[in-house]
Design an enzyme around this catalytic site. Structure first.
Site, PDB file in Angstrom:
ATOM      1  CB  CYS A   1       0.889   5.243  -0.451  1.00  0.00           C
ATOM      2  SG  CYS A   1      -0.794   4.857  -1.255  1.00  0.00           S
TER       3      CYS A   1
ATOM      4  CG  HIS B   1       4.476   0.607   0.740  1.00  0.00           C
ATOM      5  ND1 HIS B   1       3.977   1.983   1.246  1.00  0.00           N
ATOM      6  CD2 HIS B   1       3.659   0.390   0.241  1.00  0.00           C
ATOM      7  CE1 HIS B   1       2.793   2.389   0.626  1.00  0.00           C
ATOM      8  NE2 HIS B   1       2.492   1.359  -0.211  1.00  0.00           N
TER       9      HIS B   1
ATOM     10  CG  HIS C   1      -2.721   1.521   2.247  1.00  0.00           C
ATOM     11  ND1 HIS C   1      -1.943   3.065   2.548  1.00  0.00           N
ATOM     12  CD2 HIS C   1      -1.812   1.785   1.461  1.00  0.00           C
ATOM     13  CE1 HIS C   1      -0.864   2.988   1.509  1.00  0.00           C
ATOM     14  NE2 HIS C   1      -0.776   1.951   0.222  1.00  0.00           N
TER      15      HIS C   1
END
Length: 405
Positions: free
Chosen positions: A165, A296, A331
């Site tokens: 990620c 994030h 996400h």
């Protein structure tokens, strides 16, 4: 080269659940629009969470010019479409890019998992000999960057990098170094991933899936919403951009990379803080110069607490606004940091703070003085922005962007 070149961002391409094209994407960010909806790409009825952030109106054939969508997986299609949009947005001649040393560095988490899922289902259901022969050629992770290079006829470095990620922040850093040192004339950098059963099941088994809404920093946050899309930025030497009169969104100032090397899924605050310090040193900025942090911000209890703790370790009592665009687009895995980079670039250019759209009650455990820009965007002068990518395996990458001076 005698001196490193300054590198700027002149083109932005976004294929997201809240808008396709950078203007539609940013309009969605400003409004705090969310793109969560029932999953259509696979049967999710056996999961407690049947919601994802899918791009329902994506028609690759309407966006690409050379690539045949039927020969490429969905992640590759996202990447190629976003890259083509970035080149159009930059107002640069595609023939110039293909004639010069131009490459494609793309990040991903799951690669072409949708393609693998389809191949396995065909194998199990109908036998190995009846698997669609097109599928094996679509499955390599390398095809995501290759899709960009094929679409734009690029002959430079073509790599797909998979540090989960934080992948597209890593791609941006690598591309920045290539242009900065003169090893490339231009670079397309970003990331792409598609919603798929494997990722959804994996996060479910980890207990990290929210059922309906991703609420980063909220006291009642419960996890992520899986998302998808493609985000690509065109990196160009400053002198060339000025000579052609290009619109310059932001300058890439530097980045930091490290690895926790402690736990596969739990982030480490000290390591994240050190990554931020590395990025500041490379970019030549001080903590007090950062005007905005694109976190994030996954919406899991552990990530948000750890990430805020790391930010406090570096910034002390003077915290810049910290928000999470995952509250709107979910996400997006390997594309997440590239979407964050686009948000930072537009925040600098237009003067606004992207919001944490879904927060209702800030978690008091995160401490006082934390501004997560709740609800919708607000005006602000953003001179320097920090973009954070934190991945499983402890892969941390932080990129720094600044207004051109």
């Amino acid at each position: 080269m005698s001196e490193p070149r300054r590198v700027v961002i002149t083109g932005l391409g976004a294929v997201s659940c809240i808008g396709i094209g950078v203007e539609a994407f940013v309009e969605g960010l400003r409004a705090g629009r969310t793109g969560f909806s029932p999953i259509r790409s696979f049967d999710a009825s056996e999961f407690p969470s049947v919601v994802a952030a899918e791009v329902h109106d994506f028609d690759p054939a309407a966006l690409v010019e050379r690539l045949d969508p039927g020969q490429w997986g969905r992640s590759g299609q996202f990447a190629a479409a976003a890259a083509r949009l970035a080149v159009r947005d930059a107002g640069i001649d595609p023939d110039l890019l293909s004639a010069r040393r131009t490459g494609s560095i793309m990040g991903t988490t799951a690669g072409e998992s949708q393609v693998l899922q389809a191949a396995v289902e065909q194998w199990v259901g109908n036998g190995l000999k009846n698997v669609d022969p097109r599928l094996p050629g679509m499955t390599p992770v390398s095809q995501i960057a290759n899709a960009v290079s094929y679409e734009l006829r690029l002959s430079g470095d073509s790599q797909t990098i998979p540090p989960a990620c934080s992948a597209s922040n890593m791609a941006l850093g690598y591309a920045f170094d290539l242009v900065r040192t003169g090893q490339a004339d231009f670079m397309l950098a970003g990331g792409a991933d598609a919603v798929n059963r494997a990722c959804h099941a994996g996060f479910y088994r980890l207990g990290a899936l929210a059922e309906q809404v991703c609420r980063p920093f909220d006291v009642n946050r419960s996890g992520i919403i899986t998302g998808e899309g493609g985000a690509v930025l065109l990196l160009e030497p400053l002198d060339h951009a000025l000579a052609r009169g290009a619109r310059i969104y932001a300058e890439v100032l530097g980045y930091g990379v490290n690895c926790d090397a402690k736990h596969m899924v739990n982030p480490d605050a000290d390591s994240i803080a050190e990554c931020i310090r590395i990025a500041h040193r490379y970019a030549g900025v001080r903590a007090e110069q950062i005007d905005y942090i694109c976190a994030h911000g996954t919406g899991t209890p552990t990530n948000d607490l750890t990430e805020v703790k790391a930010v406090r370790e570096v910034f002390g009592d003077r915290l810049p606004p910290v928000s999470s665009i995952k509250s709107m687009i979910g996400h997006t895995m390997g594309a997440a940091s590239a979407f964050g980079a686009i948000a930072c670039s537009k925040a600098i250019e237009e003067g606004f703070l992207p919001p944490t759209a879904t927060v209702q009650e800030l978690d008091p455990a995160l401490g006082e003085g934390l501004d997560v820009v709740p609800g919708a965007a607000r005006p602000a002068s953003v001179q320097v922005a920090q973009n954070q990518g934190l991945a499983f395996g402890g892969n941390n990458v932080v990129t720094i962007f600044g207004r051109l001076r």
